[in-house]
Design a protein around this motif. Sequence first.
Motif, short mmCIF file in Angstrom:
data_model
loop_
_atom_site.label_atom_id
_atom_site.label_comp_id
_atom_site.label_asym_id
_atom_site.label_seq_id
_atom_site.Cartn_x
_atom_site.Cartn_y
_atom_site.Cartn_z
N PHE A 9 0.88 -1.17 0.00
CA PHE A 9 0.00 0.00 0.00
C PHE A 9 0.92 1.22 0.00
CE2 PHE A 9 -4.22 1.62 1.78
CZ PHE A 9 -3.92 2.95 1.56
N PRO A 10 0.85 2.09 -1.01
CA PRO A 10 1.80 3.20 -1.08
C PRO A 10 1.65 4.16 0.08
CG PRO A 10 0.19 3.31 -2.86
CD PRO A 10 -0.10 2.07 -2.09
N PRO A 11 2.77 4.73 0.55
CA PRO A 11 2.69 5.67 1.66
C PRO A 11 1.94 6.93 1.26
CG PRO A 11 4.96 5.45 0.88
CD PRO A 11 4.12 4.51 0.08
N VAL A 39 -10.35 -15.62 8.87
CA VAL A 39 -9.05 -15.70 8.21
C VAL A 39 -8.04 -15.37 9.30
CG1 VAL A 39 -7.53 -14.68 6.47
CG2 VAL A 39 -9.96 -15.05 5.95
N PRO A 40 -7.22 -16.34 9.71
CA PRO A 40 -6.33 -16.10 10.85
C PRO A 40 -5.28 -15.02 10.58
CG PRO A 40 -5.99 -18.30 9.92
CD PRO A 40 -7.09 -17.66 9.14
N PHE A 41 -4.97 -14.30 11.62
CA PHE A 41 -3.90 -13.32 11.59
C PHE A 41 -3.21 -13.41 12.93
CE2 PHE A 41 -7.84 -11.35 12.85
CZ PHE A 41 -7.51 -10.58 13.97
N GLY A 42 -2.02 -12.90 13.02
CA GLY A 42 -1.35 -13.03 14.31
C GLY A 42 -0.07 -12.26 14.40
N GLY A 43 0.42 -12.23 15.61
CA GLY A 43 1.69 -11.59 15.87
C GLY A 43 1.59 -10.36 16.74
N ARG A 44 2.77 -9.92 17.18
CA ARG A 44 2.82 -8.72 18.01
C ARG A 44 2.52 -7.47 17.21
NH1 ARG A 44 7.53 -7.38 20.22
NH2 ARG A 44 8.72 -8.48 18.66
N LYS A 45 2.71 -7.53 15.92
CA LYS A 45 2.43 -6.39 15.04
C LYS A 45 1.49 -6.84 13.93
CE LYS A 45 6.73 -4.02 15.97
NZ LYS A 45 7.94 -3.42 15.40
N ALA A 46 0.28 -7.23 14.29
CA ALA A 46 -0.69 -7.73 13.31
C ALA A 46 -1.16 -6.62 12.39
CB ALA A 46 -1.88 -8.35 14.02
N ILE A 47 -1.18 -5.39 12.90
CA ILE A 47 -1.68 -4.27 12.13
C ILE A 47 -0.93 -3.01 12.55
CG2 ILE A 47 -3.56 -3.90 13.80
CD1 ILE A 47 -5.33 -2.95 11.49
N THR A 48 -0.57 -2.18 11.58
CA THR A 48 0.14 -0.95 11.89
C THR A 48 -0.23 0.15 10.89
OG1 THR A 48 2.29 0.06 12.36
CG2 THR A 48 2.22 -1.53 10.55
N ILE A 49 -0.13 1.38 11.36
CA ILE A 49 -0.27 2.54 10.46
C ILE A 49 1.04 3.33 10.44
CG2 ILE A 49 -2.77 2.70 10.65
CD1 ILE A 49 -2.29 5.13 12.57
N ILE A 50 2.10 2.72 10.94
CA ILE A 50 3.41 3.37 10.88
C ILE A 50 3.93 3.18 9.46
CG2 ILE A 50 5.78 3.37 11.73
CD1 ILE A 50 4.64 2.30 14.41
N PRO A 51 4.11 4.29 8.73
CA PRO A 51 4.53 4.15 7.33
C PRO A 51 6.00 3.78 7.19
CG PRO A 51 4.34 6.46 7.91
CD PRO A 51 3.89 5.67 9.12
N SER A 54 7.72 1.64 1.65
CA SER A 54 6.92 0.86 0.72
C SER A 54 5.44 0.77 1.07
CB SER A 54 7.50 -0.55 0.58
OG SER A 54 7.56 -1.17 1.84
N TYR A 55 5.02 1.21 2.24
CA TYR A 55 3.60 1.16 2.58
C TYR A 55 3.24 2.21 3.62
CZ TYR A 55 5.11 -1.55 6.67
OH TYR A 55 5.71 -1.97 7.83
N SER A 56 1.96 2.55 3.67
CA SER A 56 1.48 3.51 4.66
C SER A 56 0.83 2.81 5.84
CB SER A 56 0.49 4.48 4.02
OG SER A 56 -0.57 3.77 3.45
N GLY A 57 0.47 1.58 5.69
CA GLY A 57 -0.10 0.77 6.76
C GLY A 57 -0.13 -0.66 6.29
N VAL A 58 -0.24 -1.57 7.23
CA VAL A 58 -0.24 -2.97 6.84
C VAL A 58 -1.03 -3.81 7.84
CG1 VAL A 58 1.93 -3.59 7.98
CG2 VAL A 58 1.22 -4.87 5.98
N PHE A 59 -1.72 -4.78 7.30
CA PHE A 59 -2.37 -5.82 8.08
C PHE A 59 -1.90 -7.14 7.50
CE2 PHE A 59 -5.87 -8.93 8.07
CZ PHE A 59 -5.81 -9.27 9.40
N ILE A 60 -1.35 -7.99 8.33
CA ILE A 60 -0.80 -9.25 7.83
C ILE A 60 -1.65 -10.41 8.33
CG2 ILE A 60 1.19 -10.79 7.80
CD1 ILE A 60 2.94 -8.28 8.09
N THR A 172 0.23 0.69 16.30
CA THR A 172 0.48 -0.73 16.01
C THR A 172 -0.27 -1.54 17.06
OG1 THR A 172 2.66 -0.30 15.07
CG2 THR A 172 2.24 -2.52 15.86
N LEU A 173 -0.95 -2.60 16.60
CA LEU A 173 -1.68 -3.45 17.53
C LEU A 173 -1.27 -4.90 17.35
CD1 LEU A 173 -5.31 -2.04 17.04
CD2 LEU A 173 -3.66 -1.42 18.82
N SER A 174 -1.18 -5.58 18.46
CA SER A 174 -0.96 -7.02 18.43
C SER A 174 -2.32 -7.67 18.13
CB SER A 174 -0.45 -7.51 19.78
OG SER A 174 -1.47 -7.37 20.77
N THR A 175 -2.28 -8.93 17.82
CA THR A 175 -3.52 -9.68 17.60
C THR A 175 -4.41 -9.61 18.83
OG1 THR A 175 -2.42 -11.16 16.07
CG2 THR A 175 -4.46 -11.95 17.05
#
Length: 180
Positions: A9-11, A39-51, A54-60, A172-175
């Motif tokens: 996702f572009p910054p 749809v499973p997701f996980g981790g200490r950084k499951a979602i972030t808006i810290i750009p 290469s991206y402005s935010g990410v959900f893995i 940034t949020l953990s799962t």
Amino acid sequence: QATADAPSFPPPRDQSPEAERVVAYHEAGHLFAAYRLRVPFGGRKAITIIPSESYSGVFIFKNILRGVDQEWDGTDRPRIKIERIVQVCLAGIEAQRQYDPLSIRYGESPRDWDGGPDYHQARNLIDHLSSGPKETEAYLELLRIRTESLVQTPINWKCIQRLADILVVERTLSTKRAIE
């Protein structure tokens, strides 16, 4: 960007509070859809808006297609899993559109919108299920309508709003935190 791989996702051009909020809604849409569609997701950084560059935010999310033979399975499982992933991809766009329709970038007209990386990822997945471009477009539109309905249902929208509000503050949020 909802992704099982590298985010793209572009910054944003600016880092204004409003631009961050748009990204937060986009990412919250992905996460909420993944949660609702299992749809499973996980981790200490499951979602972030810290750009980053290469991206402005990410959900893995976790790749639920791993180990599934999409062509020889003989069941509806691959199709159902692909549909769920596509809806997760599209949910970011739909949540962003619900929050601020003007934040969706178009060229000369709305028909010039190329959809961005989430849309292209969704389209590539649907290509595995369709017999050609016409069927892909129709299938994608059906899943977009389903995703729009998922996002716009009042109780779901309240959850997305709350998640976006928390994401703007915590960035940034953990799962575990996202599910709370």
